[in-house]
Write a protein that holds these residues in place. Structure first.
Motif, short mmCIF file in Angstrom:
data_model
loop_
_atom_site.label_atom_id
_atom_site.label_comp_id
_atom_site.label_asym_id
_atom_site.label_seq_id
_atom_site.Cartn_x
_atom_site.Cartn_y
_atom_site.Cartn_z
N ARG A 26 0.93 -1.21 0.09
CA ARG A 26 -0.15 0.03 0.06
C ARG A 26 0.95 1.13 0.02
N LEU A 27 0.79 2.13 -0.66
CA LEU A 27 1.42 3.31 -0.72
C LEU A 27 0.51 4.60 -0.98
N GLU A 28 1.22 5.78 -0.79
CA GLU A 28 0.56 7.12 -0.94
C GLU A 28 1.14 7.91 -2.06
N CYS A 29 0.18 8.33 -3.34
CA CYS A 29 0.66 8.68 -4.23
C CYS A 29 0.07 10.10 -4.31
N TRP A 30 0.62 11.08 -4.80
CA TRP A 30 -0.01 12.42 -4.90
C TRP A 30 0.01 13.10 -6.42
N GLY A 31 0.85 12.75 -7.22
CA GLY A 31 1.04 13.37 -8.60
C GLY A 31 1.02 12.65 -9.69
N MET A 32 0.32 11.33 -9.55
CA MET A 32 0.17 10.22 -10.86
C MET A 32 -1.19 10.00 -10.85
N GLN A 33 -1.80 9.94 -12.12
CA GLN A 33 -3.02 9.40 -12.57
C GLN A 33 -2.94 7.97 -12.88
N VAL A 34 -3.76 7.26 -12.01
CA VAL A 34 -3.54 5.71 -12.25
C VAL A 34 -5.14 5.18 -12.33
N SER A 35 -5.41 3.91 -12.45
CA SER A 35 -6.63 3.64 -12.41
C SER A 35 -6.57 1.88 -12.01
N CYS A 36 -7.69 1.63 -11.35
CA CYS A 36 -7.52 0.04 -10.80
C CYS A 36 -7.37 -0.73 -12.08
N GLY A 37 -6.74 -1.89 -11.90
CA GLY A 37 -6.23 -2.96 -12.87
C GLY A 37 -5.21 -2.50 -13.89
N ASP A 38 -4.69 -1.24 -13.59
CA ASP A 38 -3.20 -0.61 -14.11
C ASP A 38 -2.13 -1.60 -13.62
#
Length: 93
Positions: A26-38
């Motif tokens: 588990r992580l925290e990410c602030w500047g990247m656009q990702v989607s479930c399944g990526d």
């Protein structure tokens, strides 16, 4: 634990791994656009890159499953190396 996360062929973004097991993280990410399944590639500080798939996203929190599980001793080493500082609590009588 500090790390870099990227989509295949994309640039890496700094992230903070907040939970780690043999099967995922588990992580925290602030500047990247990702989607479930990526499919993504994570490069934790002090470890080679590992591949995973995004399971869920809740705001900046992202949960991923590893493509191949990490070895238990690797997880233990990383957890020990990056464990949070624990305050020395003393009871006053």
């Amino acid at each position: 634990m500090p790390a870099r996360l990227r989509l295949p062929g994309g640039p890496g973004e700094p992230v903070m791994v907040t939970d780690l097991s043999e099967h995922g993280f588990r992580l925290e990410c602030w500047g990247m656009q990702v989607s479930c399944g990526d499919s993504v590639i994570l490069r934790p500080q002090g470890l080679e890159s590992v591949c995973g798939t995004i399971r869920w996203i809740k705001g900046p929190k992202i949960d991923l499953a590893f493509s191949r599980p990490l070895l238990g001793p690797v997880v233990e080493h990383l957890a020990h190396q990056h464990r949070p500082e624990i305050a020395d609590l003393r009871m006053v009588a």
